[in-house]
Design an enzyme around this catalytic site. Structure first.
Site, mmCIF file in Angstrom:
data_model
loop_
_atom_site.group_PDB
_atom_site.id
_atom_site.type_symbol
_atom_site.label_atom_id
_atom_site.label_comp_id
_atom_site.label_asym_id
_atom_site.label_seq_id
_atom_site.Cartn_x
_atom_site.Cartn_y
_atom_site.Cartn_z
ATOM 1 C CG HIS A 62 -2.023 1.042 1.297
ATOM 2 N ND1 HIS A 62 -3.081 0.950 0.718
ATOM 3 C CD2 HIS A 62 -1.943 2.427 1.680
ATOM 4 C CE1 HIS A 62 -3.824 2.185 0.928
ATOM 5 N NE2 HIS A 62 -3.022 2.927 1.565
ATOM 6 C CG HIS A 64 -1.698 7.043 -1.191
ATOM 7 N ND1 HIS A 64 -2.883 6.840 -1.598
ATOM 8 C CD2 HIS A 64 -1.648 6.351 -0.072
ATOM 9 C CE1 HIS A 64 -3.677 6.438 -0.810
ATOM 10 N NE2 HIS A 64 -2.899 5.713 0.042
ATOM 11 C CD GLU A 142 -8.318 6.087 -3.403
ATOM 12 O OE1 GLU A 142 -7.833 5.724 -2.405
ATOM 13 O OE2 GLU A 142 -7.909 7.362 -3.976
ATOM 14 C CG HIS A 180 -10.824 7.936 -0.749
ATOM 15 N ND1 HIS A 180 -11.468 8.532 0.443
ATOM 16 C CD2 HIS A 180 -9.553 8.381 -0.699
ATOM 17 C CE1 HIS A 180 -10.621 9.321 1.052
ATOM 18 N NE2 HIS A 180 -9.604 9.277 0.271
ATOM 19 C CG HIS A 207 -7.882 4.140 2.334
ATOM 20 N ND1 HIS A 207 -7.761 4.818 1.369
ATOM 21 C CD2 HIS A 207 -6.487 4.042 2.847
ATOM 22 C CE1 HIS A 207 -6.720 4.919 0.851
ATOM 23 N NE2 HIS A 207 -5.793 4.654 1.742
ATOM 24 C CD GLU A 210 -6.257 6.845 7.467
ATOM 25 O OE1 GLU A 210 -6.999 6.878 6.606
ATOM 26 O OE2 GLU A 210 -5.104 7.364 7.362
ATOM 27 C CG ASP A 309 -0.754 5.332 3.715
ATOM 28 O OD1 ASP A 309 -1.004 5.363 2.583
ATOM 29 O OD2 ASP A 309 -1.655 5.436 4.816
HETATM 30 C C1 BEZ Z 1 -15.827 12.698 -1.019
HETATM 31 O O1 BEZ Z 1 -15.804 12.860 -2.249
HETATM 32 O O2 BEZ Z 1 -17.224 12.696 -0.650
HETATM 33 C C2 BEZ Z 1 -14.684 12.972 0.047
HETATM 34 C C3 BEZ Z 1 -13.654 13.302 -0.496
HETATM 35 C C4 BEZ Z 1 -12.649 13.244 0.204
HETATM 36 C C5 BEZ Z 1 -12.591 13.185 1.586
HETATM 37 C C6 BEZ Z 1 -13.813 13.116 2.153
HETATM 38 C C7 BEZ Z 1 -14.883 12.923 1.337
HETATM 39 FE FE FE2 Z 2 -3.496 5.015 2.153
#
Ligand code: BEZ
Ligand code: FE2
Length: 406
Positions: A62, A64, A142, A180, A207, A210, A309
Site C-alpha cells: 500500500h 500512494h 481508486e 477510497h 481504506h 483509519e 502508505d
Molecule cells: C467525498 O468525495 O465525499 C470526499 C472526498 C475526500 C474526502 C472526504 C470525502
Molecule cells: Fe493510504
C-alpha cells in the site's frame, strides 16, 4: 542460468546456512551450495558478500505515489487537520509531482529491497511511473465520491482510469480497484465497483476505519468530520454505516488498509470473509490515528502486510524504516517473534495478498531477490530477522525476474 549464494537464505520462515539458488527469470532450484554447484556447473555465480542474507524481494502492498513531493507541506498530528491540508495543497502537490519524482520514489523503494508494490492511484497520474518502474505493480485505481450529484461522473472517470491501466497488463502492471473509504464513497457506486471488480476478477483494496473521527462520523454522524462534510459537501449525515460498508465486500476477499479503529465485531467479520489488512504504523502515528492491535489479528488469524502508505503521511517509502518503527511501536509483543512475523508480512504474506508468484524462495517462484548484508556474523541464527530489521537501510543486491537492478 544464474546462481546466487548467501551465508543465509530465507526459506519458509527459516534461515538456511550456505544455500544457493539457481535461477533464470524464475527460481529453478534451491539447495545447499555444493549441490547447486554440482548440478549447474555452468551457471554464472553472482559475486558473494560477507554476512549476507538472501530474501525474496520485499513487497509494499500500500503506497500512494501521487503525493510523493510532500515533505513539509501537509499537517501531521491529527487526521482532520491533515485532511484539510490535503484539500488545500492537493493541486500544488499533484502539479509538482512529476513522473520523474514518482520514478525517484520507485527507485527509493527499490533500494530498500522492494520488488513489488500496490500503488493506490487517485488520479492516474502515476501510471507512467508505474509502467517504467522495474518492480511488479498492482495498480489500484481508486474510486471516490459521496455526493450523489457528482458520483456518476467520478465513477466513469474511475472506469476510464481502470481501462487505461489494463492496457499494461503485460508489463508487470496488474490493474486493480481501490475504494477510497466508507465516508467518501456512496454505497450505490461502491456496489457497482465491487461488481466490476468481481467481473474483472480484480484485486480490491479499501481504506477502512483509519481515524477516530471516521468512526464517530459513521456511527453517529458526529465529531470532527461533521463540519468537514457540512462545509465541503453540504452533508450532515454519513452516507453509510460501518456494517453496511463492510457487508458490501462479502464473498470477495479485500485488502483493507488501517482498520486501527475496528472493534472485535468488525475484525471477526474481516476474518470470516477472509479479508486481509495493510498495517501502516508510521502513517497512523503521524496522522494521530492510534495503533492497530496486531495481537488481535493474530488471534483471529487475519493475514496482514506491513506497508508504508504514501509520502503524504510518511517520511520515507523504505520498508526497513517501517519495520523498525513497527518493532518499536508494538513494544508489548515478543521481540523475536514479532521480528519474524514482520518479515513474513513483507514477503510471503504480502505476496499472497497481492496474488503474486513471489515472496518465497522456492522452485517455480519468480526470481525476485533482495540480498542484504549484516554488519557482522550473527551469533544466533534465531536472531537474524531482528538483526536484519535493525541493521538494514539499503539492500546490497536486488533482482526482479532474474534481472539484476542493484
Ligand atoms: C467525498 O468525495 O465525499 C470526499 C472526498 C475526500 C474526502 C472526504 C470525502
Ligand atoms: Fe493510504
Amino acid at each position: 542460468m544464474k546462481m546466487i549464494a548467501a551465508d543465509y537464505t530465507y526459506i519458509n520462515g527459516e534461515y538456511k546456512k550456505e544455500f544457493a539458488v539457481a535461477f533464470d527469470d524464475k527460481i529453478v532450484a534451491v539447495a545447499p551450495f555444493r549441490e547447486i554447484i554440482e548440478r549447474y556447473p555452468d551457471a554464472d555465480l553472482i559475486e558473494q558478500l560477507h554476512h549476507s542474507v538472501l530474501y525474496p524481494g520485499l513487497i509494499n502492498t500500500h503506497v500512494h505515489l501521487e503525493f510523493s513531493t510532500n515533505k513539509t507541506t501537509l499537517k501531521y498530528g491529527s487526521f482532520i487537520p491533515w485532511l484539510y491540508s490535503v484539500i488545500e495543497d492537493r493541486n500544488h502537490l499533484a502539479e509538482t509531482c512529476t513522473t520523474e519524482r514518482m520514478e525517484e520514489a520507485c527507485h527509493a523503494m527499490l533500494e530498500s529491497g522492494i520488488t513489488a508494490f500496490g500503488a493506490i492511484s487517485s488520479m492516474g497520474l502515476d501510471l507512467d511511473a508505474c509502467v517504467t518502474a522495474p518492480q511488479r505493480v498492482v495498480f489500484f485505481n481508486e474510486l471516490i465520491g459521496s455526493n450523489p450529484q457528482t458520483v456518476d461522473a467520478l465513477y466513469s472517470d474511475f472506469i476510464q482510469r481502470y481501462n487505461s491501466s489494463a492496457a499494461y497488463t503485460q508489463e508487470r502492471v496488474t490493474p486493480a480497484i481501490a475504494i477510497h473509504s466508507p465516508y467518501s464513497v456512496h454505497p450505490i457506486v461502491l456496489k457497482k465497483a465491487v461488481a466490476f471488480a468481481k467481473e474483472k476478477k480484480s484485486l480490491l483494496s479499501a481504506h477502512f476505519l483509519e481515524s477516530e473521527a471516521e468512526r464517530q462520523w459513521l456511527d453517529h454522524s458526529e465529531g470532527a468530520f461533521r463540519s468537514f462534510f457540512e462545509s465541503f459537501f453540504n452533508q450532515s449525515k454519513a452516507v453509510t454505516t460501518i456494517e453496511e460498508y463492510l457487508s458490501q465486500f462479502d464473498g470477495y476477499p479485500t485488502h483493507f488498509t488501517h482498520c486501527v479503529q475496528a472493534k472485535k465485531k468488525e475484525l471477526k467479520k474481516i476474518a470470516e470473509e477472509k479479508h486481509t489488512i495493510a498495517h501502516c504504523p508510521r502513517s497512523n502515528r503521524l496522522l494521530g490515528c492510534g495503533k492497530l492491535d496486531i495481537g488481535k489479528l493474530e488471534a483471529l488469524d487475519i493475514p496482514f502486510s506491513l506497508a508504508t502508505d504514501g509520502l503524504s503521511s510518511n517520511h520515507s517509502l523504505n520498508l526497513f524504516d517501517e519495520l523498525r518503527a513497527a518493532l518499536m511501536m508494538h513494544y508489548e509483543m515478543n521481540l523475536h517473534q514479532l521480528s519474524r512475523q514482520l518479515i513474513r508480512s513483507v514477503t510471503s504474506e504480502a505476496a499472497k495478498i497481492l496474488k503474486l508468484d513471489c515472496g518465497y524462495i522456492a522452485e517455480g517462484y519468480e526470481a525476485d531477490f533482495a540480498l542484504i548484508q549484516l554488519p557482522e556474523e550473527p551469533k544466533e541464527e534465531g536472531d537474524i530477522a531482528l538483526w536484519t530489521i535493525l541493521h538494514t537501510d539499503k539492500v546490497a543486491q536486488l533482482f526482479i525476474a532474474g534481472e539484476r537492478y542493484l
